[in-house]
Design an enzyme around this catalytic site. Structure first.
Site, mmCIF file in Angstrom:
data_model
loop_
_atom_site.group_PDB
_atom_site.id
_atom_site.type_symbol
_atom_site.label_atom_id
_atom_site.label_comp_id
_atom_site.label_asym_id
_atom_site.label_seq_id
_atom_site.Cartn_x
_atom_site.Cartn_y
_atom_site.Cartn_z
ATOM 1 N N HIS A 1 0.838 -1.194 0.000
ATOM 2 C CA HIS A 1 0.000 0.000 0.000
ATOM 3 C C HIS A 1 0.870 1.239 0.000
ATOM 4 O O HIS A 1 1.889 1.288 0.674
ATOM 5 C CB HIS A 1 -0.947 0.011 1.210
ATOM 6 C CG HIS A 1 -0.241 -0.061 2.524
ATOM 7 N ND1 HIS A 1 0.217 -1.236 3.065
ATOM 8 C CD2 HIS A 1 0.106 0.909 3.400
ATOM 9 C CE1 HIS A 1 0.794 -0.998 4.224
ATOM 10 N NE2 HIS A 1 0.754 0.290 4.454
HETATM 11 ZN ZN LIG Z 1 1.663 1.589 5.933
#
Ligand SMILES: [Zn+2]
Ligand SMILES: [Zn+2]
Length: 439
Positions: free
Chosen positions: A354
């Protein structure tokens, strides 16, 4: 609910003051600071840390120091008790599943009172196990956990499941390897950190998960705590022979997988959680935003972390960057004062790659400690462009974990100016507000 069951206890002596001649007042200061830092970082967990000594004077010094610095931490989380660590349950009705015992680099039985008592209780079993797990000489400041045999009284009557042996610093010239006060201070801090790290890892190993509140609190565990869990530093480690399960092996349903559902079924989540998704990406609001705007851009295809990226993923990284730029533009339309960085934490945190997109005001109640701060303002935060460059040049992204984890302990420093005297988070927050108001 039965309090005894929910709370996980760690019993420990005052390190280095019994045999190591370490001055008690300084030891209490170092010990209490380490404990406070640990408890603050893991606020969601019901840990109780029990300092146990026979000498009330030592207990008093710790108690006073603790009162001075404890802030809003609940009273049960750190307690001092007069008694014997190996009889906490039978004498005081306090159950500690983990007990700390000091040892020397030889890790031989009987080098001090507690170690003798363990030997008396268990014979040579535990020390044989210690030697088997950790055949090399012990290193000062490190922790070596060993399981207590299930059929022993120590386990059955006292509820002690593991002994965490530590090689503590020594200043007594008549004992092995004496060091100066300066050196001993540094090593004592390291010893407390190793103990607490070992405790953290043990309580989060799968076999202990059911006895902590982790399960009930999945929603409340901050992403950062999970990051710290998977990133806990190797200095307190524990040889690979150890049969203990490490947190990184938590199964696919484990709570370090909180990002996966967003990739699998983004349509299931409300607008307040999922900002955007398409077939390849999902963009979510960070559950614990560390700034006014803090989002995560996530590929839907399963990729654990930056360590898995190869040259052929360059396109994916560029696509993440593009999505990030798109979000930033959107956010700036709402608030032109904001400016942003986008990038990754050097030590992989939650499972599933992410990219953080975070505004640089860092004004947020969820920014609570030094580690939060340093994870976004030191080299620990790596811009997406940098990842691109590394992949182009080296074809993979490999970081020295220990180096980056150390960065998280750096002193607080403003990311915008050279302001001195920002010692504590409240000072920093005030300072950040000033920057924001000037901008
Ligand atoms: Zn993170
Ligand atoms: Zn500043």
């Amino acid at each position: 609910m039965n309090e005894q069951k929910r709370v996980v206890g760690l019993g420990f002596p005052s390190i280095s003051t019994n045999f190591g001649d370490f001055p008690i007042d300084i030891a209490a200061e170092i010990g209490c600071e380490a404990i406070k830092e640990f408890l603050k970082l893991h606020k969601e967990f019901d840990f109780k840390l029990i300092l146990t000594e026979q000498d009330s004077k030592v207990l008093n010094v710790f108690e006073l120091k603790w009162k001075e610095i404890k802030d809003d931490l609940e009273d049960f989380k750190f307690q001092t008790k007069k008694g014997n660590l190996l009889q906490l349950k039978s004498d005081l009705r306090i159950e500690c599943r983990f007990i700390v015992v000091e040892t020397t680099w030889r890790m031989k039985p009987g080098t001090n009172q507690l170690s003798k008592q363990i030997f008396d209780a268990l014979g040579s079993k535990l020390h044989e196990e210690l030697k088997r797990l950790y055949p090399k000489p012990g290193i000062v400041g490190e922790a070596y956990p060993v399981k207590v045999p299930k059929d022993s009284d120590l386990h059955k009557s006292e509820g002690i499941e593991q002994i965490i042996f530590v090689v503590s610093p020594n200043m007594n010239p008549s004992r092995p390897d004496p060091v100066s006060l300066e050196k001993a201070k540094e090593l004592l801090k390291k010893t407390y950190d190793s103990i607490l790290n070992a405790f953290w890892e043990l309580t989060n190993g799968q076999e202990y998960r059911s006895i902590t509140t982790i399960k009930d609190n999945v929603q409340e565990v901050s992403a950062f705590d999970i990051l710290m869990k998977s990133a806990s530093k190797p200095s307190s480690k524990i040889s690979p022979e150890s049969s203990r399960r490490t947190p990184s092996k938590v199964g696919s349903g484990g709570w370090n997988n909180v990002l996966l559902p967003y990739c699998q079924k983004p349509e299931m989540f409300p607008k307040s959680e999922v900002y955007y998704y398409d077939n390849e990406f999902v963009i979510i609001f960070d559950k614990y935003p560390k700034a006014k705007n803090h989002l995560l851009v996530i590929p839907r295809k399963q990729i654990d972390n930056i360590g898995e990226l190869k040259k052929q993923n360059l396109e994916l990284v560029r696509a993440l960057k593009e999505k990030g730029q798109w979000v930033i533009e959107k956010m700036k339309q709402e608030n032109p004062k904001l400016f942003f960085r986008m990038g990754f934490h050097a030590v992989p945190s939650l499972r599933q790659l992410h990219m953080h997109v975070i505004s640089q005001d860092f004004i947020s109640p969820s920014l609570k400690n030094k580690k939060h701060w340093n994870s976004f303002t030191t080299e620990f935060f790596i811009d997406v462009e940098e990842i691109e460059r590394i992949l182009e040049k080296q074809g993979e992204v490999k970081f020295n974990k220990a180096y980056y984890e150390d960065l998280l302990k750096s002193p607080l420093k403003c990311h915008l100016c050279d302001a001195k005297s920002i010692k504590f988070i409240p000072d920093l927050k005030k300072h950040l507000e000033e920057h924001w108001n000037e901008s």
